[in-house]
Design an enzyme around this catalytic site. Structure first.
Site, PDB file in Angstrom:
ATOM      1  N   CYS A 152       0.441  -1.314   0.291  1.00 22.35           N
ATOM      2  CA  CYS A 152      -0.177  -0.134  -0.357  1.00 22.35           C
ATOM      3  C   CYS A 152       1.007   0.954   0.580  1.00 22.35           C
ATOM      4  CB  CYS A 152      -0.890   0.064   1.238  1.00 22.35           C
ATOM      5  SG  CYS A 152      -1.977  -1.375   1.136  1.00 22.35           S
ATOM      6  N   ARG A 174       5.657  -0.504  -5.613  1.00 23.50           N
ATOM      7  CA  ARG A 174       5.401  -0.967  -4.499  1.00 23.50           C
ATOM      8  C   ARG A 174       4.530  -2.518  -4.480  1.00 23.50           C
ATOM      9  NH1 ARG A 174       5.931   3.044   0.361  1.00 23.50           N
ATOM     10  NH2 ARG A 174       4.957   1.670   1.497  1.00 23.50           N
ATOM     11  N   TRP A 216      -3.052  -2.565  -1.514  1.00 22.61           N
ATOM     12  CA  TRP A 216      -2.649  -4.101  -1.780  1.00 22.61           C
ATOM     13  C   TRP A 216      -2.915  -4.729  -0.431  1.00 22.61           C
ATOM     14  CZ3 TRP A 216      -0.112  -8.132   0.632  1.00 22.61           C
ATOM     15  CH2 TRP A 216       0.659  -8.970   0.273  1.00 22.61           C
ATOM     16  N   ASN A 230      -2.115   2.714   5.429  1.00 26.05           N
ATOM     17  CA  ASN A 230      -0.960   1.855   5.629  1.00 26.05           C
ATOM     18  C   ASN A 230      -1.208   0.567   7.156  1.00 26.05           C
ATOM     19  OD1 ASN A 230      -0.525   2.858   2.660  1.00 26.05           O
ATOM     20  ND2 ASN A 230       1.493   3.004   3.219  1.00 26.05           N
ATOM     21  N   GLY A 231      -0.696  -0.657   6.673  1.00 26.89           N
ATOM     22  CA  GLY A 231      -0.460  -1.373   7.878  1.00 26.89           C
ATOM     23  C   GLY A 231      -1.581  -2.245   8.394  1.00 26.89           C
ATOM     24  N   GLU A 239      18.254 -17.414  -6.002  1.00 25.86           N
ATOM     25  CA  GLU A 239      18.097 -16.623  -6.107  1.00 25.86           C
ATOM     26  C   GLU A 239      17.031 -16.416  -7.970  1.00 25.86           C
ATOM     27  OE1 GLU A 239      17.475 -14.001  -5.535  1.00 25.86           O
ATOM     28  OE2 GLU A 239      16.916 -12.514  -7.550  1.00 25.86           O
ATOM     29  N   LYS A 296      13.495 -16.509  -8.668  1.00 24.69           N
ATOM     30  CA  LYS A 296      13.017 -14.887 -10.294  1.00 24.69           C
ATOM     31  C   LYS A 296      12.205 -16.269 -10.495  1.00 24.69           C
ATOM     32  CE  LYS A 296      13.887 -12.273  -8.722  1.00 24.69           C
ATOM     33  NZ  LYS A 296      14.522 -11.640  -8.039  1.00 24.69           N
ATOM     34  N   GLU A 332       8.402 -15.931  -9.487  1.00 25.04           N
ATOM     35  CA  GLU A 332       7.711 -15.008  -9.655  1.00 25.04           C
ATOM     36  C   GLU A 332       7.217 -13.605 -10.984  1.00 25.04           C
ATOM     37  OE1 GLU A 332       9.684 -11.819  -6.288  1.00 25.04           O
ATOM     38  OE2 GLU A 332      11.825 -12.109  -7.644  1.00 25.04           O
ATOM     39  N   HIS A 364      18.258 -36.000  -1.651  1.00 28.80           N
ATOM     40  CA  HIS A 364      17.422 -37.055  -0.764  1.00 28.80           C
ATOM     41  C   HIS A 364      15.878 -35.758  -1.071  1.00 28.80           C
ATOM     42  CE1 HIS A 364      21.407 -37.612   1.179  1.00 28.80           C
ATOM     43  NE2 HIS A 364      21.910 -36.597   1.331  1.00 28.80           N
ATOM     44  N   LYS A 420       6.498  -4.850  -3.862  1.00 28.09           N
ATOM     45  CA  LYS A 420       7.676  -4.515  -4.228  1.00 28.09           C
ATOM     46  C   LYS A 420       8.107  -4.042  -2.539  1.00 28.09           C
ATOM     47  CE  LYS A 420      11.528  -3.172  -6.292  1.00 28.09           C
ATOM     48  NZ  LYS A 420      12.439  -4.992  -6.569  1.00 28.09           N
TER      49      LYS A 420
HETATM   50  O1  M6R Z   1      12.887  -4.427  -0.490  1.00 32.42           O
HETATM   51  P1  M6R Z   1      13.445  -6.421   0.835  1.00 32.42           P
HETATM   52  O2  M6R Z   1      14.889  -6.078  -0.070  1.00 32.42           O
HETATM   53  O3  M6R Z   1      13.467  -5.978   1.940  1.00 32.42           O
HETATM   54  O4  M6R Z   1      12.578  -6.751   0.103  1.00 32.42           O
HETATM   55  C1  M6R Z   1      12.692  -8.309   0.487  1.00 32.42           C
HETATM   56  C2  M6R Z   1      11.789  -8.961  -0.477  1.00 32.42           C
HETATM   57  O5  M6R Z   1      10.489  -8.871  -0.319  1.00 32.42           O
HETATM   58  C3  M6R Z   1      12.000  -9.512  -1.608  1.00 32.42           C
HETATM   59  O6  M6R Z   1      13.500  -9.343  -1.725  1.00 32.42           O
HETATM   60  C4  M6R Z   1      11.102 -10.241  -2.855  1.00 32.42           C
HETATM   61  O7  M6R Z   1      11.761 -10.962  -2.488  1.00 32.42           O
HETATM   62  C5  M6R Z   1      11.749  -9.636  -4.347  1.00 32.42           C
HETATM   63  N1  M6R Z   1      10.357  -9.910  -4.803  1.00 32.42           N
HETATM   64  C6  M6R Z   1      13.319 -10.262  -5.442  1.00 32.42           C
HETATM   65  O8  M6R Z   1      12.304 -10.543  -6.809  1.00 32.42           O
END
Ligand code: M6R
Length: 624
Positions: free
Chosen positions: A2, A27, A75, A101-102, A497, A501, A504, A520, A619
């Site tokens: 948000c 965001r 959001w 927000n929150g 990672e 990627k 997501e 395993h 974000k």
């Molecule tokens: O802003 P931050 O680095 O604290 O965010 C952490 C995660 O939310 C962020 O890395 C998330 O996993 C991304 N979408 C990865 O691409």
């Protein structure tokens, strides 16, 4: 997640509100809305689901005029992503209009009580209870004697809002407009950031600094439990418990964001291509050949304190957690300091024994991740030194920590982190060198590491040339439903990672594992339709990873391998090979990550996904 904006001044509020919401789009959100009061104080609301451009079109069709207003990108947490649940929400007969927000944890109890007292709820949100609570406090004149007697024009508003907020359990960044007080916005914060931009006879409010650039050159960061009373020509800040506080006004460091795509089709692609530059920026001014070490301006620790560090905790979420994992390998290798990597969401509620001499690093691109913020607050409370590795200057985590290191990667707009990840890895590598050189690492070893760092940006530039190959491989496998990502040692975090990627942005199920762990359990997933992506640079585990590739091939699984230039052995086994430049083993993960980012990008594109704004993701995750 948000976002909030607010404006009070002399121009049409809608201009800043819409532009501010656009700048907060990164965001992540699913609906948006604004409320604007006209000259007579009548508040009108416009809300839409979907993108800001839908809200902009609705406003173009039925403009809202007025020079005071608030806006929000939502959001969904409580209640579906519908127009009715979008903010702003109103309390009573439009007595108050709010954006929030929150998360309000005790909203259900409060809602039941308010409903029994006749308040009618229009939405399924937790936010609406705040609107009705404030209305109740205003109507019942929940104002203390001080509030009633005060000469301050808005004292009774502040005391009513305080009375309402004192009943909430949870977090809030909150802006409020009042039917009977047309020239004022109240802003309140607990656990969810809010900033004020100071202009000439106008004031701006936002949930982070990015909307303010180009509108204000001075900024006030509100702290928890503070309430700001904002009019066109004044800002007054009061603390929930201690009355008025002197707020400090700082100059705004954020520049007007380069919102153009610079010829790229998506921010993610642009940011992938910015990595040679962002890596240089992470290193700039931080390497000294004279002492064969790294140096940092903002750690705020004496050499004695740094020399006395006995243990390091790295805490983060998501991609930043993967960078932390690489940091663990590097710091332990170079500096021989024991390191633990903790999910911030776990650390904040765990009670691990932590000895004096422990240094806690919070790693966060946005600097606003609620769990990471919660974790460092908990560590600070227990008396440990906390340092931040953040990208966003002035963010909450950067401010809360005792010191820290900025990434200087520039704004990262794509929800999927790319350049921030490699910059986090870079900064952690610099820290590993720094701590190493304070301990046993020789000048020679220090220089070898520095040379590898200097060479890195051009190697990353060369790795970007794999894009066509990644595109070809993406076309071949974009219909797969499952992927495995496998790497060992320094490239175990790379595997994690790579898998994150892919999942997501393309919504394909993908898992990352240390290559040898595959036996395993995950090997049960291997079949002809499940590609395994191996990261196989040269190095002391090369032959071991080759055996793991054999194991996948023996079960009919397709293998995509990321190898170093000149490697011929892997090609004999793998179905597809992506070749990247050779670099020292400890920086190889940064180079190997590049084709994994490109592969995910092209697979997502071929599946018709919204690469920069993937579904359900934000974000900056500002709720726990
Ligand atoms: O802003 P931050 O680095 O604290 O965010 C952490 C995660 O939310 C962020 O890395 C998330 O996993 C991304 N979408 C990865 O691409």
């Amino acid at each position: 997640m948000c976002g909030i904006v607010g404006y009070v001044g002399h121009r049409e509020a809608s201009g800043f509100l819409l532009e501010g919401l656009r700048r907060l789009e990164y965001r992540g959100y699913d609906s948006a809305g604004v409320a604007i009061a006209d000259q007579a104080g009548h508040v009108s609301i416009c809300k839409t689901t979907g993108r800001i451009e839908r809200l902009a079109s609705a406003l173009a069709g039925s403009p809202l005029h007025g020079s005071i207003g608030i806006g929000h990108t939502r959001w969904a947490t409580h209640g579906a992503a519908t127009e009715g649940n979008a903010h702003p929400h109103v309390g009573g007969e439009h007595v108050v209009t709010i954006c929030h927000n929150g998360v309000i944890e005790n909203y259900q109890q409060l809602k039941s009580r308010l409903e029994s007292e006749g308040y009618v709820f229009q939405s399924a949100t937790d936010t609406e209870v705040i609107a009705h609570l404030v209305t109740e406090c205003l109507e019942k004149e929940c104002v203390d004697e001080e509030g009633k007697d005060s000469q301050e024009p808005y004292a009774s508003l502040v005391t009513a809002v305080k009375a309402a907020l004192s009943q909430l359990r949870g977090t809030y960044g909150l802006v409020l407009m009042f039917r009977d007080y047309p020239g004022v916005i109240l802003a309140a914060r607990l656990g969810s950031p809010l900033v004020l931009g100071i202009g000439d006879d106008e004031h701006f409010i936002a949930s982070d600094a990015s909307p303010l650039a180009g509108y204000a050159d001075k900024i006030v960061y509100l702290s928890d439990h503070q309430i700001a009373v904002v009019t066109a020509d004044s800002v007054q800040v009061t603390h929930r418990d201690h009355g008025d506080v002197r707020h400090s006004v700082e100059s705004l460091q954020v520049k007007t964001p380069a919102v153009d795509l610079g010829g790229y089709s998506h921010y993610m692609l642009k940011e992938i291509y910015e990595q040679p530059e962002s890596l240089k920026n992470a290193m700039r001014g931080r390497l000294t050949e004279d002492d064969a070490t790294a140096m940092f301006g903002g750690l705020n620790l004496t050499p004695q304190q740094l020399g006395g560090v006995k243990r390091i905790i790295l805490t983060a979420c998501g991609t930043s957690w993967h960078a932390a994992l690489l940091g663990e390998y590097l710091i332990e290798e170079f500096a021989r300091i024991p390191v633990e990597v903790e999910y911030a969401s776990e650390l904040r509620y765990r009670n691990p024994p932590v000895d004096p001499g422990t240094l806690v690093f919070a790693i966060s691109q946005s600097g606003e991740t609620a769990d990471t913020l919660g974790a460092i607050r908990e560590m600070k409370r227990k008396g440990h030194r906390t340092l931040a590795i953040c990208n966003v200057v002035g963010s909450s985590i950067a401010q809360e920590a005792d010191g820290g290191v900025y990434l200087h990667a520039g704004p990262e707009i794509g929800v999927a982190s790319t350049k921030a990840y490699t910059s986090q890895c870079m900064v952690l590598a610099l820290l590993a060198l720094y701590f190493g050189r304070m301990r046993h690492l020789s000048v020679d070893a220090g220089m070898r590491i520095i040379n590898a760092f200097h060479a890195l940006p051009s190697k990353v530039r060369a790795a970007l040339q794999t894009e066509e190959e990644c595109k070809r491989i993406a076309a071949k496998y974009c219909h797969a439903n499952n992927f495995l990502y496998l790497g060992r040692q320094y490239n175990f975090p790379t595997a994690l990672e790579g898998a994150l990627k892919l999942k997501e942005i393309s919504y394909i199920h993908a898992e990352g594992y240390p290559a040898a762990e595959m036996k395993h359990g995950p090997i049960a997933l291997v079949d002809e339709s499940t590609p395994s992506v191996f990261i196989v640079p040269q190095g002391f585990v090369y032959d071991k990873v080759m055996s793991n590739i054999e194991e996948v091939k023996a079960r009919g699984g397709p293998v995509i391998a990321v190898v170093e230039h000149g490697d011929t052995r892997v090609a004999e086994l793998a179905d597809d090979v992506i070749s990247v430049p050779s670099v020292e083993e400890f920086v190889q993960p940064i180079v190997s990550t590049i084709p994994l980012q490109l592969l995910s990008y092209h697979i997502a594109l071929m599946r018709g996904c919204d690469v920069d704004k993937p579904r359900n993701l934000a974000k900056s995750v500002t709720v726990e």
